[in-house]
Write an enzyme that holds these catalytic residues in place. Structure first.
Site, PDB file in Angstrom:
ATOM      1  N   ILE A 136       0.825  -1.215   0.000  1.00  0.00           N
ATOM      2  CA  ILE A 136       0.000   0.000   0.000  1.00  0.00           C
ATOM      3  C   ILE A 136       0.857   1.262   0.000  1.00  0.00           C
ATOM      4  O   ILE A 136       0.516   2.258  -0.623  1.00  0.00           O
ATOM      5  CB  ILE A 136      -1.001  -0.037   1.185  1.00  0.00           C
ATOM      6  N   LYS A 137       2.025   1.194   0.667  1.00  0.00           N
ATOM      7  CA  LYS A 137       2.846   2.422   0.764  1.00  0.00           C
ATOM      8  C   LYS A 137       3.390   2.839  -0.596  1.00  0.00           C
ATOM      9  O   LYS A 137       3.685   4.005  -0.818  1.00  0.00           O
ATOM     10  CB  LYS A 137       3.972   2.258   1.773  1.00  0.00           C
ATOM     11  N   GLY A 138       3.534   1.909  -1.527  1.00  0.00           N
ATOM     12  CA  GLY A 138       3.845   2.267  -2.908  1.00  0.00           C
ATOM     13  C   GLY A 138       5.242   2.747  -3.180  1.00  0.00           C
ATOM     14  O   GLY A 138       6.190   2.398  -2.471  1.00  0.00           O
TER      15      GLY A 138
END
Ligand code: B12
Length: 260
Positions: A136-138
């Site tokens: 999710i942090k990408g």
């Protein structure tokens, strides 16, 4: 820059490297020789540079790497010209979508989440790249695929064997399998990718095979056919590019995996 200067730049077909003054052909190169650091080693570095077409060449940095090796940075001029008409690259051939647009297309067309299974295969333990795309942090200011509400992401982590990957893809009914290969020693990334694509072709009938996507910093993006994969992503890839490609490839160009 004026409009006419900008036009001239865009029409350029022949270019040379630029170091101190425009078109002077200056390049910088670094390498290590298996020699202790002394005058002779620096001479050897210059000989190599000259044989590679860098002439005149200067050793601008030399550092002993232990007693038996020396690291060099060489700076000098090349005579070679680059003809842009002979430069062929893989351009992005699909539109870049926002996460909202990706979710909306998946929801509308598939009416179920798009399932992505990711892993580093073989002995490769470099998970930072695949995590940059999936977590999710990408990466580079973009959220990873886990952020997309219409994508289901199964990240298997590092050192996954090809049979395990095939099995997990089957269990999760993967629409796409995303594989990372960072280590390239002895062409491990190429061997592992070929093994992986062959295994998926054997395990799935063509219309049920998940989309096969491979990524890593040292892949040649034009090798998809040779490696038996649908797409190759190189260094600097962002999650948005991958999500947009998945939508393009699975929903625009080919059918999604048939559910039994
Ligand atoms: C961090 C690191 C490690 C960490 C890894 C930690 C982890 N959990 O990942 C540790 C310390 C464990 C490690 C170990 C080793 N490493 Co290391 N490591 C690195 C290092 C410094 C950075 C890699 C990295 O994280 N890059 C950042 C990510 C974001 O970039 P990326 O991987 O390129 O990913 C991007 C794209 O390529 C792409 N991408 C990547 N994968 C995928 C997959 C898909 C599907 C898609 C779409 C896109 C995509 O998207 C990402 C985002 O843009 C590199 C050197 C370097 N500066 O690159 C060496 C490097 C990769 N390691 C190297 C080596 C040799 C090793 C070891 C063999 C060292 C040893 N003798 O033990 C071991 C091997 C361990 C193993 N079994 O794999 C070499 C590889 C050389 C080669 N040609 O193969 C490098 C290049 C260093 C060097 N110059 O020698 N390493």
């Amino acid at each position: 820059m004026t409009a006419s200067a900008s036009k001239a730049t865009s029409e350029k077909t022949i270019v040379r490297p630029y170091g101190d003054t425009a078109g002077d052909g200056m390049v910088q190169m670094s390498f290590t020789l298996p020699l202790p650091h002394d005058k002779k080693a620096e001479g050897a570095a210059l000989q190599l540079a000259k044989k590679m077409g860098i002439d005149p060449a200067m050793v601008v940095h030399a550092k002993a790497m232990g007693p038996d090796f020396t690291f060099f940075v060489v700076y000098g001029s090349v005579q070679h010209l680059v003809d842009l008409r002979d430069v062929h690259v893989i351009e992005r051939d699909y539109p870049l979508l926002s996460p909202k647009e990706v979710n909306s297309v998946v929801k509308k067309v598939m009416r179920r989440p798009l399932v992505v299974v990711g892993a580093c295969i073989g002995t490769d333990a470099h998970t930072v790249g695949i995590d940059a795309i999936l977590n999710i942090k990408g990466f580079a200011g973009e959220k990873g695929l886990e952020y997309y509400s219409e994508l289901t992401v199964v990240n298997l982590g590092a050192q996954v064997s090809v049979p395990d990957l095939v099995e997990q893809a089957r269990i999760h009914k993967a629409d796409a399998v995303l594989v990372s290969q960072v280590v390239t020693q002895r062409d491990a990334h190429l061997h592992n990718t070929r093994e992986m694509s062959a295994a998926f072709r054997e395990a799935f009938p063509a219309e049920r095979r998940p989309l096969l996507v491979i990524g890593g910093p040292r892949f040649d993006e034009s090798m998809t056919g040779e490696l038996g994969v649908d797409r190759i992503f190189g260094k600097g890839t962002t999650p948005g590019e991958v999500a947009s490609y998945l939508v393009h490839a699975l929903l625009a160009e080919r059918k999604t995996v048939k559910r039994s």
